[in-house]
Design an enzyme around this catalytic site. Structure first.
Site, short mmCIF file in Angstrom:
data_model
loop_
_atom_site.label_atom_id
_atom_site.label_comp_id
_atom_site.label_asym_id
_atom_site.label_seq_id
_atom_site.Cartn_x
_atom_site.Cartn_y
_atom_site.Cartn_z
N ASP A 1 24.73 -20.14 -31.86
CA ASP A 1 24.80 -18.78 -31.34
C ASP A 1 24.32 -17.84 -32.45
OD1 ASP A 1 27.22 -17.25 -29.08
OD2 ASP A 1 25.34 -16.49 -29.90
N GLU B 1 31.06 -9.05 -24.57
CA GLU B 1 31.67 -9.89 -25.60
C GLU B 1 33.01 -9.33 -26.07
OE1 GLU B 1 27.28 -11.09 -27.31
OE2 GLU B 1 29.01 -11.90 -28.33
C1 GLC Z 1 25.36 -13.49 -28.34
C2 GLC Z 1 26.10 -14.36 -27.36
C3 GLC Z 1 25.26 -15.42 -26.72
C4 GLC Z 1 23.82 -14.96 -26.61
C5 GLC Z 1 23.28 -14.74 -28.01
C6 GLC Z 1 21.85 -14.20 -28.00
O1 GLC Z 1 26.16 -13.16 -29.42
O2 GLC Z 1 27.30 -14.98 -27.81
O3 GLC Z 1 25.84 -15.71 -25.44
O4 GLC Z 1 23.04 -15.93 -25.93
O5 GLC Z 1 24.08 -13.89 -28.78
O6 GLC Z 1 21.81 -12.91 -27.46
#
Ligand code: GLC
Length: 633
Positions: free
Chosen positions: A315, A508
């Site tokens: 991530d 988030e």
């Molecule tokens: C974010 C998320 C993830 C996402 C990534 C790219 O922090 O946790 O779900 O795909 O970053 O945007």
């Protein structure tokens, strides 16, 4: 002064990295007679041939994903970068149109193809409810609404439609679906999930993955799905997060292995069996160990036991959380089985650390080769070597009537009728006077929620769509009056009032909320409108169940609309009876916030300790029995 400081530090980084053996600028062009250039050969064979031709720098470059604002195309070539992403809000700053996206993505791709071996990069984006950073794209209901609709065939069509709008902009990789099984709705990512039930999440997650990948490997419409976030992201304990002021997001999932497997593994087993070729790792921990460094779960379980042969992507800067020492964090995560690092900024530090770690023997070359082979194999399967660029023929699909009609159907199927006293619903279209109240009735951004144009989403008219107010006005044949404050200054009582209340956008951990309840303003608004109408219908816009207990006695009908996206007409279709209510709750609904998190192994069926509504609850339009809710302290 700040800018000067920034440029000085940037100069420092560049000068430091210049101390490394400078990456040689590419000189030659690929040998077209090479086996890896032969599209008739199996992807695995082409990948093996290509791997054998690669330098360590080229291999490490393939394991590096950089955010599009953090690199210039020239450095994509210079450092052999294998992937670029747009994070939430990562639209082209100068031109957020399909053409603008295609130009941006194709520009990075051209740079990648200038490397000696001409390895195309793979561009990724969070098209989590449509190509949702793109202005004018069709924005579908967030997954919580699709969980309420529980229609796998519909979800597969949504995946396919999303793939078309993505490929129109040259993007073959979607960081979706979320396969979280959410056990605590106070989590800010509840709405990104299909529900609390493992089977529901599995069925719909696979349907979506099949939709994205429907065109079949190598087809220019095939979009790579990314089941995420492996594993247990929806099971964390309140207060265990160590990120920002988050409380649940990125926290610790505390349970034994049997329970972890029972709740959270089935969606990934199904995803791998259905052909998943990339999986994203969760920020969260399991019993105190960060998933990004968890070799047993990533390598032994996901890759070994489940037989996952694609590549694992981190991530956003997820590797950094594994250890306070960056070198240790990188070594631990890559050796645990992470194949591609979503760095996503400061990539030169990552490149240097990786090279150092291999030269030190801390990361075996066999691990590097395994990761690169996985990444290259997927790129060959995607057909990127043959069709690396956007397909302008698909531009007309972006925000098309066909896709918007599909989204409208999904909205209608997602609504859940929680209360329908006095036969308030359906609303006759010829009702003489309808009041509409609440700012959220006329707020496209609110009905789309987070991950829309901007990472956190935003209120207001941020893209093309139909608000709930627009839809009511387009459907009713009598008089419709709107006042955001519910002050209609009229002696005349309306026959019916529709009040739209709920949450403003979040994403988030910023959406973690200990007390997800209707605000006092919303309660006041409902009470104010109550005095001005014969019947009151409340429509709730929210990314999760919120406490509404206080509002029910003063309303006739109550509808959960979740985060419906751009096609608000789907709400009016059901309110006015053109379509039935069919949605069922994908989450247990709390009577009070104090009931959260539910102990699902011991949920009272009735009384004040019971949830307000059980998982799977939902009335249809004809049922209009009064809710005999217990009067509780
Ligand atoms: C974010 C998320 C993830 C996402 C990534 C790219 O922090 O946790 O779900 O795909 O970053 O945007």
């Amino acid at each position: 002064m700040k800018n000067k400081l920034v440029s000085l530090s940037l100069l420092l980084i560049l000068s430091v990295s210049a101390c490394q053996p400078l990456m040689q600028l590419p000189e030659s062009t690929p040998d077209l007679a090479s086996a890896y250039m032969d599209a008739s050969l199996p992807a695995e064979e082409r990948a093996a041939d290509l791997l054998a031709r690669m330098s360590l720098d080229e291999k490490i470059g393939q394991m590096t994903q950089v955010e599009k604002n953090a690199i210039q195309p020239g450095d994509v070539t210079r450092y052999y970068i294998g992937s670029i992403l747009s994070g939430g809000g990562g639209y082209p700053s100068s031109d957020n149109s399909p053409e603008g996206w295609a130009k941006m993505v194709d520009g990075f791709q051209s740079a990648a193809l200038e490397t000696p071996l001409a390895i195309p990069l793979i561009y990724g984006v969070d098209a989590v409810h449509g190509h949702s950073n793109l202005k004018g794209a069709t924005i579908f209901p967030h997954n919580i609404g699709l969980g309420a609709a529980n229609d796998p065939e519909l979800v597969e069509k949504i995946g396919r439609a999303t793939a078309e709008e993505m490929r129109a902009t040259g993007i073959p990789w979607n960081f979706a679906p979320v396969l979280a099984v959410v056990r605590d709705v106070r989590w800010g990512r509840t709405y990104e999930a299909y529900g609390e039930n493992t089977e529901l999440v599995t069925n719909l997650g696979i349907a979506y993955q099949n939709g994205l990948q429907a065109a079949g490997e190598g087809d220019s419409l095939f979009v790579l799905a990314t089941p995420k976030h492996f594993i247990g992201d929806g099971g964390t304990v309140w207060g265990t997060s160590t990120t920002e002021n988050y409380m649940l997001d990125q926290g610790d999932t505390q349970m034994d292995e049997a329970r972890l497997r029972e709740l959270f593994l089935p969606p990934y087993q199904a995803a791998v069996q259905a052909g998943a070729q990339s999986v994203m790792i969760s920020y969260s921990s399991w019993n105190g160990v960060k998933l990004h460094g968890h070799k047993y779960l990533i390598t032994d379980v996901l890759k070994g036991e489940l037989g996952f042969e694609g590549f694992v992507v981190s991530d956003w800067a997820g590797i950094d959380q594994v250890d306070k020492d960056y070198y240790t964090a990188v070594v631990t995560a890559i050796n645990a089985g992470v194949d591609m690092n979503m760095v996503p900024q400061g990539y030169q530090r990552y490149l240097a650390v990786m090279k150092q770690a291999v030269e030190n023997g801390d990361i075996p070359m066999a691990r590097i080769d395994d990761a690169v082979l996985r990444i290259l194999t997927v790129k060959f399967k995607l057909g990127l070597f043959e069709k690396p660029f956007s397909d302008s023929a698909l531009l007309e699909t972006v925000g098309s009537e066909t896709h918007r009609a599909l989204a409208r159907e999904a909205v209608a199927k997602s609504l859940v009728l929680l209360q329908n006293d006095n036969a308030a619903l359906p609303v006759p279209k010829d009702t003489p006077l309808i009041y509409v109240a609440g700012i959220l009735a006329n707020d496209l951004g609110a009905q789309c929620g987070g991950w829309t144009i901007e990472w956190q989403g935003k209120s207001g008219n941020l893209t093309t769509g139909t608000t709930i107010l627009d839809a009511i006005e387009a459907t009713a044949t009598g008089e419709v009056r709107f006042n955001r404050f519910g002050k209609f200054d009229s002696e005349q009582k309306a026959d019916i009032a529709i009040v739209v209340v709920g949450e403003t956008p979040y994403a988030e951990g910023r959406g973690d909320n200990e007390n997800p309840s209707l605000s006092e303003n919303d309660i006041e608004l409902i009470n104010r409108v109550r005095e001005q109408a014969e019947k009151v219908i409340v429509v709730l816009i929210s990314g999760r169940p919120v406490v509404i207990t206080e509002a029910l006695p003063v309303t006739d009908a109550f509808v959960a609309a979740w985060l419906p996206g751009t096609e608000g007409q789907g709400v009016a279709d059901v309110l006015f009876g053109d379509r039935p209510f069919s949605g069922k709750l994908p989450f247990t609904w709390p009577r009070t916030a104090g009931q959260l998190p539910f102990d699902f192994t011991n949920l009272p069926a009735a009384g004040c300790d019971a949830p307000l509504f059980p998982y799977g609850y939902g009335l249809d339009t004809t049922s209009s029995e009064p809710l005999n809710l217990p009067v509780c302290p």
